[in-house]
Motif scaffolding. Structure first.
Motif, PDB file in Angstrom:
ATOM      1  N   SER A 163       0.999  -1.056   0.020  1.00  0.00           N
ATOM      2  CA  SER A 163      -0.113   0.160  -0.074  1.00  0.00           C
ATOM      3  C   SER A 163       0.986   1.148   0.139  1.00  0.00           C
ATOM      4  CB  SER A 163      -1.112  -0.216   1.208  1.00  0.00           C
ATOM      5  OG  SER A 163      -1.401   1.282   1.446  1.00  0.00           O
ATOM      6  N   ASN A 186      -1.278  -5.542  -6.909  1.00  0.00           N
ATOM      7  CA  ASN A 186      -2.455  -4.840  -6.812  1.00  0.00           C
ATOM      8  C   ASN A 186      -2.879  -4.022  -8.204  1.00  0.00           C
ATOM      9  OD1 ASN A 186      -2.185  -5.266  -4.069  1.00  0.00           O
ATOM     10  ND2 ASN A 186      -1.480  -3.369  -3.281  1.00  0.00           N
ATOM     11  N   TRP A 259      -4.984   1.903  -1.316  1.00  0.00           N
ATOM     12  CA  TRP A 259      -3.979   1.765  -2.507  1.00  0.00           C
ATOM     13  C   TRP A 259      -2.697   2.511  -2.101  1.00  0.00           C
ATOM     14  CZ3 TRP A 259      -5.353  -2.381  -5.025  1.00  0.00           C
ATOM     15  CH2 TRP A 259      -6.566  -2.352  -5.667  1.00  0.00           C
TER      16      TRP A 259
END
Length: 259
Positions: A163, A186, A259
């Motif tokens: 992240s 991701n 994110w």
């Protein structure tokens, strides 16, 4: 929360840690899957002993030789799984295999970055491509149009270490190559969710928590989450996933990871 009815699934990196825990829990369900495929690099080696022991008690468990960094190995695994399924599709693909090498930002090396990225990001890409026909077949055979893990799904095992907003545990471990590979994973998950939605395939990235495994322990501190707790939590999350979740990053408790 919906029910999780998985007819067949494949877990990569299934000989230890979270992968082994997932296999054990799926086999131990009141209504276990018809087929559980456990992928690992050396099925006959000492590190796969626990998997080998499970086979003797669970005829629906099949150990598959699989190196996610080797396209030929992935292709052979897809052929083997297709033969075993005998015309039915693969319900669930869990891209769990991963690696981590502890380095600071100052001594990170190109070869480490390449190895980790190949395993953690390219591997899930190639696996999903190879098993897409079987996932599509599962989706086509399922009743209804709504996305779910009971229909067809790709679950990429990610990490909040990837992240960009959180940069989880930076003070404990820089692990730059690992972080970059998971951030890329991701994005891959998001791309897969857009590309495979029309085929009825749900795609989600999961953060299993900081788990007490060989990998989790390697950063030099004792992780707070056990494999059992992580896997139990993730199975609850899998049972609740729907259309709204495809393309997201969630943790083992179902919380959205930024994110």
């Amino acid at each position: 929360m919906g029910e999780l009815h998985v007819r067949s699934l494949l877990v990569t990196g299934a000989n230890r840690g979270i992968g082994l825990g997932l296999v054990q829990h799926f086999l131990g369900r009141p209504k276990p899957p018809e087929w559980v495929f456990a992928g690992c690099r050396d099925p006959k080696g000492q590190r796969a002993q626990e998997l080998q022991n499970l086979v003797s008690r669970h005829p629906n468990l099949v150990i598959i030789p699989l190196d996610v960094t080797d396209p030929a190995s992935i292709k052979a695994a897809a052929v083997r799984v297709e033969e075993q399924l005998g015309g039915s599709g693969l319900n669930l693909l869990i891209n769990n295999a991963g690696m981590l090498i502890c380095n600071t930002i100052d001594n990170e090396k190109m070869e480490n970055m390449t190895r980790i990225y190949t395993t953690n990001t390219v591997g899930p890409l190639l696996m999903s491509q190879a098993f897409l026909p079987l996932l599509k077949k599962s989706a086509q055979r399922s009743l209804g149009s709504a996305l779910s893990c009971s229909k067809a799904a790709i679950i990429n095992m990610s990490s909040s270490a990837g992240s960009i907003e959180e940069v989880f545990l930076w003070d404990q471990a820089h692990i730059v190559a690992y972080r970059c590979s998971k951030a890329a994973l991701n994005m891959l998950t998001k791309c897969q969710s857009l590309g495979y939605r029309e085929h009825g395939i749900l795609c989600v990235a999961l953060h299993p928590g900081w788990v007490h495994t060989d990998m989790g322990d390697s950063v030099g501190h004792t992780p707070p989450v056990t494999v059992d707790a992580s896997v139990r939590g993730m199975l609850k999350v899998l049972s609740s996933l729907s259309e709204k979740d495809t393309g997201t990053l969630l943790d083992w408790e179902g919380k959205v990871v930024p994110w």
